[in-house]
Motif scaffolding. Structure first.
Motif, PDB file in Angstrom:
ATOM      1  N   LEU A 212       0.815  -1.217   0.000  1.00 21.99           N
ATOM      2  CA  LEU A 212       0.000   0.000   0.000  1.00 21.99           C
ATOM      3  C   LEU A 212       0.852   1.273   0.000  1.00 21.99           C
ATOM      4  O   LEU A 212       0.334   2.364  -0.277  1.00 21.99           O
ATOM      5  N   PHE A 213       2.160   1.135   0.327  1.00 29.49           N
ATOM      6  CA  PHE A 213       3.025   2.316   0.445  1.00 29.49           C
ATOM      7  C   PHE A 213       4.391   2.134  -0.229  1.00 29.49           C
ATOM      8  O   PHE A 213       5.186   3.082  -0.277  1.00 29.49           O
ATOM      9  N   LEU A 214       4.670   0.947  -0.738  1.00 29.93           N
ATOM     10  CA  LEU A 214       6.006   0.606  -1.236  1.00 29.93           C
ATOM     11  C   LEU A 214       6.503   1.574  -2.307  1.00 29.93           C
ATOM     12  O   LEU A 214       5.805   1.829  -3.282  1.00 29.93           O
ATOM     13  N   ALA A 215       7.699   2.109  -2.104  1.00 28.60           N
ATOM     14  CA  ALA A 215       8.456   2.961  -3.043  1.00 28.60           C
ATOM     15  C   ALA A 215       8.220   4.458  -2.854  1.00 28.60           C
ATOM     16  O   ALA A 215       8.869   5.262  -3.519  1.00 28.60           O
ATOM     17  N   VAL A 216       7.335   4.879  -1.918  1.00 25.02           N
ATOM     18  CA  VAL A 216       7.158   6.315  -1.686  1.00 25.02           C
ATOM     19  C   VAL A 216       8.470   6.954  -1.253  1.00 25.02           C
ATOM     20  O   VAL A 216       8.705   8.153  -1.463  1.00 25.02           O
ATOM     21  N   GLU A 217       9.362   6.131  -0.672  1.00 23.44           N
ATOM     22  CA  GLU A 217      10.657   6.651  -0.210  1.00 23.44           C
ATOM     23  C   GLU A 217      11.553   7.130  -1.352  1.00 23.44           C
ATOM     24  O   GLU A 217      12.618   7.700  -1.124  1.00 23.44           O
ATOM     25  N   GLY A 218      11.107   6.929  -2.602  1.00 26.18           N
ATOM     26  CA  GLY A 218      11.928   7.317  -3.751  1.00 26.18           C
ATOM     27  C   GLY A 218      11.867   8.791  -4.110  1.00 26.18           C
ATOM     28  O   GLY A 218      12.627   9.239  -4.977  1.00 26.18           O
ATOM     29  N   VAL A 219      10.992   9.565  -3.467  1.00 25.95           N
ATOM     30  CA  VAL A 219      10.878  10.996  -3.820  1.00 25.95           C
ATOM     31  C   VAL A 219      12.217  11.736  -3.723  1.00 25.95           C
ATOM     32  O   VAL A 219      12.549  12.533  -4.613  1.00 25.95           O
ATOM     33  N   PRO A 220      13.055  11.511  -2.672  1.00 30.01           N
ATOM     34  CA  PRO A 220      14.337  12.230  -2.615  1.00 30.01           C
ATOM     35  C   PRO A 220      15.288  11.956  -3.779  1.00 30.01           C
ATOM     36  O   PRO A 220      16.249  12.711  -3.971  1.00 30.01           O
ATOM     37  N   LEU A 221      15.029  10.899  -4.568  1.00 26.72           N
ATOM     38  CA  LEU A 221      15.873  10.642  -5.738  1.00 26.72           C
ATOM     39  C   LEU A 221      15.754  11.767  -6.772  1.00 26.72           C
ATOM     40  O   LEU A 221      16.590  11.888  -7.664  1.00 26.72           O
ATOM     41  N   ALA A 222      14.710  12.586  -6.647  1.00 26.72           N
ATOM     42  CA  ALA A 222      14.523  13.715  -7.568  1.00 26.72           C
ATOM     43  C   ALA A 222      15.111  15.013  -7.029  1.00 26.72           C
ATOM     44  O   ALA A 222      14.897  16.076  -7.617  1.00 26.72           O
ATOM     45  N   ALA A 223      15.879  14.946  -5.934  1.00 25.23           N
ATOM     46  CA  ALA A 223      16.339  16.166  -5.249  1.00 25.23           C
ATOM     47  C   ALA A 223      17.119  17.112  -6.155  1.00 25.23           C
ATOM     48  O   ALA A 223      16.937  18.325  -6.103  1.00 25.23           O
ATOM     49  N   GLU A 224      17.993  16.566  -7.005  1.00 25.48           N
ATOM     50  CA  GLU A 224      18.835  17.437  -7.845  1.00 25.48           C
ATOM     51  C   GLU A 224      18.049  18.083  -8.979  1.00 25.48           C
ATOM     52  O   GLU A 224      18.549  18.986  -9.646  1.00 25.48           O
ATOM     53  N   GLU A 225      16.814  17.607  -9.200  1.00 31.38           N
ATOM     54  CA  GLU A 225      15.984  18.201 -10.256  1.00 31.38           C
ATOM     55  C   GLU A 225      14.854  19.058  -9.682  1.00 31.38           C
ATOM     56  O   GLU A 225      14.018  19.560 -10.420  1.00 31.38           O
ATOM     57  N   ALA A 226      14.825  19.205  -8.356  1.00 31.69           N
ATOM     58  CA  ALA A 226      13.794  20.012  -7.706  1.00 31.69           C
ATOM     59  C   ALA A 226      14.135  21.497  -7.826  1.00 31.69           C
ATOM     60  O   ALA A 226      15.303  21.877  -7.942  1.00 31.69           O
ATOM     61  N   LYS A 227      13.095  22.334  -7.803  1.00 33.47           N
ATOM     62  CA  LYS A 227      13.311  23.786  -7.887  1.00 33.47           C
ATOM     63  C   LYS A 227      13.998  24.308  -6.629  1.00 33.47           C
ATOM     64  O   LYS A 227      14.927  25.098  -6.692  1.00 33.47           O
TER      65      LYS A 227
END
Length: 463
Positions: A212-227
């Motif tokens: 029900l929650f698996l992989a939500v922890e992947g958001v920080p992988l986008a850190a270098e592309e965040a504004k």
């Protein structure tokens, strides 16, 4: 241009491609397929009451993990996510082990999901198999190669369709809800209506509750592309987690409450079956089609996640350095293609449940390592700039650490084979690090430079 500058210039991601709303959408899309199917098999292991206990425990684990990751992602905004945090807290070996665990999860999960996509395509169009798997890998890796901002916007649209299907299901099933349906599984000897399989069932249901929650922890992988990584990543990952808690409650309570726990436990498409059983075939058809959108959203976004992780590990030298070369569009093309080939080959086994169980092993190991990293960073580097601070501090990350280890044992309770197969992958990965990876580290990569700078500052402060 110096050698180091030239090396890094060839390995740049597109800055400012994502604000917090896109990042929240990324977090939801990582997970959304899990609301449509997979979680319900936990009811077969534990009954509805036992599965709810498992789901609450895993919800607490993910919420405390997400709050810990929010702090670390704001303090260390690098593309490696959990690997970057563990590198800072535990050194190169700890960082690599964490990265390896996430890589196992993010390579195996798309292989599992594309098998489930094949089943959905077969249901709708009448064909399945390697050609379907190959077409989906080619199409969605191709969209990612076109550009990060474009890919994330496409992902948002697909995720929105999947969310629409879940909301429509909830609205239609609410009037059909009956508490008695939740407890229609016959208890085993020693069981009760609430816990028909006893507490062992709760243990074995943990991996399904994670779905029900698996992989939500992947958001920080986008850190270098965040504004604005320090603000956008914490807001994005926390918003995604809160939303996913709401959708989890909706499907777990209303689907079983309308169709019955016994039917839900054995269904390949629980939302669709619940709608058909309650006399809503038109909505069921829509949800069946949009359920495919949910699978595609998770498949699509996890491809994004593994590419950024491979990019970061390669840029730092843990993996072959050529994998981190980026295109004119600032896209890590090789980091997209090579894990995609590996995932496609794994999908040819057709064993989606095995791939999923193995992905959960990788995930739980990474959660323990990331939670441990938060605790160590608080102890070892109290002066580290933290634009966002985890409520509860190390108590919060301590809860996620303990529950991660409990969840890991749950995979062993459910599928010993998946546990040992994944252990073999860890051994292979660590042997690669011992003989090759640790000898090729690049000091000027983002993670290595950050870690070395912090180490020097700590030594200066101590002197």
């Amino acid at each position: 241009m110096s050698t180091n500058q030239e090396y890094l210039a060839q390995r740049q991601l597109k800055k400012g491609a994502a604000g917090w709303i896109l990042l929240a959408g990324l977090g939801v899309s990582y997970v959304i397929s899990g609301d449509f199917a997979g979680w319900n098999f936990g009811i077969a292991q534990a009954g509805w009451g036992g599965f709810v206990i498992a789901a609450v425990l895993m919800g607490v684990m993910y919420l405390t993990l997400v709050l810990s990751l929010a702090e670390m992602s704001a303090a260390i905004p690098a593309a490696g996510g959990g690997y970057s945090f563990a590198r800072q807290a535990m050194g190169p070996a700890g960082g690599y082990l964490t990265g390896l665990a996430v890589l196992i999860e993010y390579t195996l999960a798309p292989a599992a999901i594309v098998i489930f996509i094949g089943s959905s395509v077969n249901e709708l169009l009448g064909f399945d198999g390697p050609i379907v798997y190959a077409l989906f890998y080619l199409a969605f890796i191709g969209i990612h190669i076109f550009g990060a901002g474009e890919a994330l916007k496409v992902m948002m649209v697909i995720s929105a369709l999947a969310v629409l299907a879940i909301i429509a299901t909830g609205v239609v099933l609410l009037p059909e809800f009956d508490t008695n349906n939740l407890f229609d599984i016959e208890p085993l000897i020693g069981g009760t209506d609430f816990l028909p399989m006893g507490y062992y069932g709760v243990w074995a249901a943990l991996p399904f509750a994670m779905w029900l929650f698996l992989a939500v922890e992947g958001v920080p992988l986008a850190a270098e592309e965040a504004k604005d990584p320090a603000k956008d990543v914490p807001k994005g990952i926390i918003a995604a987690m809160i939303f996913l808690l709401c959708t989890a409650i909706l499907v777990v309570v209303l689907v079983a409450g309308a169709a019955g726990a016994q039917v839900t436990a054995g269904s390949a498409v629980p939302l669709v079956d619940a709608l058909n059983m309650t006399g809503n075939p038109n909505v069921a058809t829509m949800v069946n089609v949009l359920g495919l959108a949910g699978l595609i959203a998770s498949f699509f976004s996890i491809i994004y996640g593994y590419s950024r992780l491979v990019f970061a590990l390669s840029r730092a030298g843990y993996l072959p350095q050529k994998l981190s070369l980026t295109s004119k569009r600032k896209v890590p093309v090789r980091s997209l293609i090579f894990p995609g080939i590996l995932g496609f080959l794994l999908s040819l086994t057709g064993e989606g449940d095995l791939m999923l169980s193995m992905a959960v092993v990788g995930a739980t190991v990474s959660y323990a390592m990331m939670s441990g990293s938060h605790i160590l960073l608080r102890i070892k580097q109290p002066g580290l700039a933290r634009p966002y601070k985890t409520p509860g501090g190390v108590v919060t990350s301590g809860i996620s650490f303990v529950l991660s280890l409990v969840a890991l044992t749950g995979v062993y309770a459910y599928d010993v084979r998946a546990f040992y197969f994944t252990l073999v992958l860890f051994v292979i990965g660590m042997l690669y690090y011992a003989f090759i990876g640790r000898n090729n580290l690049v000091a000027k990569s983002a993670e290595e430079e950050f870690a070395l700078l912090s180490q020097a500052e700590n030594e200066l402060a101590a002197s």
